[in-house]
Every structure is written in C-alpha cells, then in structure tokens.
Design a protein around this motif. Structure first.
Motif, short mmCIF file in Angstrom:
data_model
loop_
_atom_site.label_atom_id
_atom_site.label_comp_id
_atom_site.label_asym_id
_atom_site.label_seq_id
_atom_site.Cartn_x
_atom_site.Cartn_y
_atom_site.Cartn_z
N VAL A 166 -3.18 9.49 -11.37
CA VAL A 166 -2.87 8.15 -10.87
C VAL A 166 -3.26 8.16 -9.40
O VAL A 166 -2.91 9.09 -8.67
N VAL A 167 -4.04 7.15 -8.98
CA VAL A 167 -4.69 7.21 -7.67
C VAL A 167 -4.28 6.04 -6.79
O VAL A 167 -4.22 4.89 -7.25
N ALA A 168 -3.98 6.36 -5.55
CA ALA A 168 -3.73 5.33 -4.54
C ALA A 168 -4.37 5.77 -3.23
O ALA A 168 -4.60 6.96 -3.01
N LYS A 169 -4.65 4.81 -2.37
CA LYS A 169 -5.22 5.08 -1.06
C LYS A 169 -4.33 4.47 0.01
O LYS A 169 -3.79 3.37 -0.15
N LYS A 170 -4.21 5.18 1.12
CA LYS A 170 -3.43 4.65 2.24
C LYS A 170 -4.15 3.47 2.89
O LYS A 170 -5.38 3.41 2.90
N ILE A 171 -3.39 2.56 3.44
CA ILE A 171 -3.91 1.47 4.25
C ILE A 171 -3.55 1.79 5.69
O ILE A 171 -2.38 1.86 6.06
N ALA B 16 -0.50 5.24 8.37
CA ALA B 16 -0.39 4.37 7.20
C ALA B 16 0.63 3.26 7.42
O ALA B 16 1.76 3.51 7.84
N ILE B 17 0.19 2.04 7.16
CA ILE B 17 1.13 0.92 7.14
C ILE B 17 1.42 0.49 5.70
O ILE B 17 2.18 -0.44 5.46
N GLY B 18 0.84 1.21 4.77
CA GLY B 18 1.07 0.94 3.35
C GLY B 18 0.09 1.74 2.52
O GLY B 18 -0.61 2.64 3.03
N ALA B 19 0.04 1.43 1.23
CA ALA B 19 -0.90 2.08 0.33
C ALA B 19 -1.12 1.18 -0.87
O ALA B 19 -0.28 0.32 -1.19
N VAL B 20 -2.27 1.37 -1.52
CA VAL B 20 -2.62 0.53 -2.67
C VAL B 20 -3.16 1.41 -3.79
O VAL B 20 -3.92 2.34 -3.55
N ALA B 21 -2.76 1.10 -5.02
CA ALA B 21 -3.21 1.86 -6.18
C ALA B 21 -4.51 1.26 -6.72
O ALA B 21 -4.98 0.21 -6.28
N SER B 22 -5.08 1.95 -7.69
CA SER B 22 -6.40 1.58 -8.21
C SER B 22 -6.42 0.20 -8.86
O SER B 22 -7.49 -0.41 -8.98
N ASP B 23 -5.27 -0.30 -9.30
CA ASP B 23 -5.23 -1.63 -9.92
C ASP B 23 -4.86 -2.73 -8.92
O ASP B 23 -4.68 -3.89 -9.30
N GLY B 24 -4.69 -2.35 -7.65
CA GLY B 24 -4.31 -3.32 -6.63
C GLY B 24 -2.82 -3.36 -6.33
O GLY B 24 -2.41 -4.06 -5.40
N SER B 25 -2.01 -2.64 -7.09
CA SER B 25 -0.57 -2.58 -6.81
C SER B 25 -0.37 -2.00 -5.41
O SER B 25 -0.95 -0.97 -5.07
N GLY C 298 4.96 -3.31 13.56
CA GLY C 298 4.94 -2.55 14.80
C GLY C 298 3.55 -2.20 15.31
O GLY C 298 3.40 -1.67 16.41
N THR C 299 2.53 -2.44 14.48
CA THR C 299 1.16 -2.07 14.87
C THR C 299 0.28 -3.28 15.13
O THR C 299 -0.93 -3.14 15.31
N GLY C 300 0.86 -4.45 15.14
CA GLY C 300 0.07 -5.65 15.40
C GLY C 300 -0.81 -6.07 14.25
O GLY C 300 -1.77 -6.83 14.43
N SER C 301 -0.51 -5.60 13.04
CA SER C 301 -1.28 -6.00 11.87
C SER C 301 -0.95 -7.44 11.51
O SER C 301 0.12 -7.95 11.83
N ASP C 302 -1.88 -8.10 10.82
CA ASP C 302 -1.60 -9.43 10.30
C ASP C 302 -1.97 -9.47 8.82
O ASP C 302 -2.56 -8.53 8.28
N GLU C 303 -1.60 -10.54 8.16
CA GLU C 303 -1.80 -10.65 6.71
C GLU C 303 -3.28 -10.57 6.34
O GLU C 303 -3.65 -9.97 5.33
N GLU C 304 -4.13 -11.19 7.14
CA GLU C 304 -5.56 -11.18 6.84
C GLU C 304 -6.12 -9.76 6.89
O GLU C 304 -6.86 -9.34 6.00
N GLU D 33 -4.70 -7.74 3.83
CA GLU D 33 -5.31 -8.10 2.55
C GLU D 33 -6.75 -7.58 2.46
O GLU D 33 -7.18 -7.09 1.41
N ARG D 34 -7.46 -7.63 3.56
CA ARG D 34 -8.84 -7.11 3.57
C ARG D 34 -8.84 -5.61 3.30
O ARG D 34 -9.64 -5.10 2.49
N GLN D 35 -7.93 -4.89 3.95
CA GLN D 35 -7.84 -3.44 3.74
C GLN D 35 -7.33 -3.12 2.34
O GLN D 35 -7.77 -2.14 1.73
N ARG D 36 -6.43 -3.94 1.84
CA ARG D 36 -5.92 -3.71 0.48
C ARG D 36 -7.06 -3.78 -0.54
O ARG D 36 -7.18 -2.91 -1.42
N GLU D 37 -7.91 -4.78 -0.43
CA GLU D 37 -9.02 -4.93 -1.36
C GLU D 37 -10.00 -3.76 -1.24
O GLU D 37 -10.47 -3.22 -2.25
N GLU D 38 -10.28 -3.37 -0.01
CA GLU D 38 -11.24 -2.29 0.21
C GLU D 38 -10.71 -0.96 -0.32
O GLU D 38 -11.43 -0.23 -1.01
N GLU D 39 -9.46 -0.65 -0.02
CA GLU D 39 -8.90 0.63 -0.45
C GLU D 39 -8.59 0.65 -1.95
O GLU D 39 -8.67 1.71 -2.58
#
Length: 212
Positions: free
Chosen positions: A56-61, A70-79, A89-95, A98-104
């Motif tokens: 089962v595979v996931a990648k850090k965001i 890491a501010i999060g992680a996403v699995a191969s199905d997008g979970s 705390g890192t100045g991230s925004d939703e855009e 979401e862009r990193q989620r799709e890429e990872e």
C-alpha cells in the motif's frame, strides 16, 4: 526509565512483529507493506503468518519551499491525510495543497504499479488486513495509507510496527481496529535510532521481497 530494545535490522524486527501478532491470535488474510522500508518486515510477517504480501503506497506532501517537511500525505487512490497544524504553520494554501495532492497521488500510483509489475490490486473485502512499516514518527504516510484502506471493505484493519512515539501510536489506535507496536519510547527522535542497521532500502531491493 526502561530503555527501548533496539532491533538488529528490519528483518529481525519483522520476525518479532510476527511473534507479537501470533501471540494476539491475529490471523491475517493479507499483509500490506509500505514501501520501501516496510517490505523486509512485511516479508517476514507474511511468511510467518502464511499470508500473501502486497503493498500500500502513499507519498508525503511537502511544505512550500521545504519539501522534506510533511504537511500531509496522499495514497495512490487520492486518499489524503493533512496535518492541519503544519499546513497552517507553513503558509500553505488550499490551491497549493490540492496541486501537490494530485501530483503526489500520481507518483504513488506509478510506484504501486511498478511494485506490482502488472498484478491487479488485491480485493480486501471481508479480509483481516495487516499493514506493516518499519516504524512511525509523525505517521503521515501511514495515516494516508490507512485512509485508503478504510474505504475498501476489509473486515479488520491492523497496523503492525516495531516502534513509534506514544502519542502517535495512541492516535493511530483510535483510528483503526488494532495497533501492534513493540516499543513506544518516550524519548523518540526518529525511527532509525532504534535499529542497529537502518540502511536505506532501494526500490530494486524492496521489490525482491514481493517475489514468491
């Protein structure tokens, strides 16, 4: 204060995990290892429990400008799992997220496909699934993997790891059916400190553990 026992290497840690699972009478239908470091342990656990081994595979965001944080992680199905405190705390925004989620997620899918070598993803319906990694720290990758598996109609979901900080292990235990963790030291700096040999596992080496 009791000192956590160190593991010789990942295979020895997997053998100890298998004994702990057997002692708890956890009868796995399938073992899912998190690449790369989880596969040597997953092989030992799967062999001892006479269960098939898959991944089962996931990648850090990573945070903006600091991909190692890491501010999060996403699995191969997008979970996805997001660390809200780190996100804000890192100045991230939703855009950005979401862009990193799709890429990872795409990277995770490619990795899962490469490891399976054309085999189909296993059907977990009604199964007792044991998820194995070589340890957890913040647990971001593990949490994303578990989010994926929660949606796959398994009968029982068990996480088995050799070591992790007490707070992370307690949080994970609240999210799934059972967590088996051999060592929960209060003085936790990183997973590697609890192994005598914690050399990096290459993709090529990791994939050999999937060969039957």
């Amino acid at each position: 204060m009791e000192t956590a026992r160190r593991f010789t290497d990942r295979t020895e840690a997997g053998e100890r995990l298998a004994k702990a699972l057997s002692k708890r009478e956890i009868d796995a239908d399938i073992v899912l290892a998190i690449p790369r470091g989880g596969l040597p342990l997953g092989r030992a656990v799967a062999d001892a429990l006479d269960a098939p081994l898959d991944v089962v595979v996931a990648k850090k965001i990573g945070a903006p400008g600091n991909p190692e944080y890491a501010i999060g992680a996403v699995a191969s199905d997008g979970s996805v799992w997001r660390n809200e405190q780190a996100f804000h705390g890192t100045g991230s925004d939703e855009e950005y997220f979401e862009r990193q989620r799709e890429e990872e997620a795409a990277n995770a899918r490619r990795k899962a496909d490469r490891y399976r070598g054309g085999r189909l993803e296993p059907d977990l319906t009604g199964n007792t699934v044991v998820v194995v990694d070589d340890g957890v720290a913040t647990g971001s990758t593990v949490r994303a993997c578990l989010e994926k598996l929660k949606g796959e109609d398994a009968d029982r979901l068990v996480l088995a790891v050799p070591v992790g900080p007490p707070d992370t292990i307690d949080e994970l235990a609240d999210e799934i059916d059972e967590v088996v963790c051999l060592e929960t030291p209060a003085a936790f700096r990183g997973v590697g400190q609890f192994y005598e040999n914690f050399e990096q596992v290459t993709d090529e080496e990791a994939m050999t553990y999937l060969e039957t």
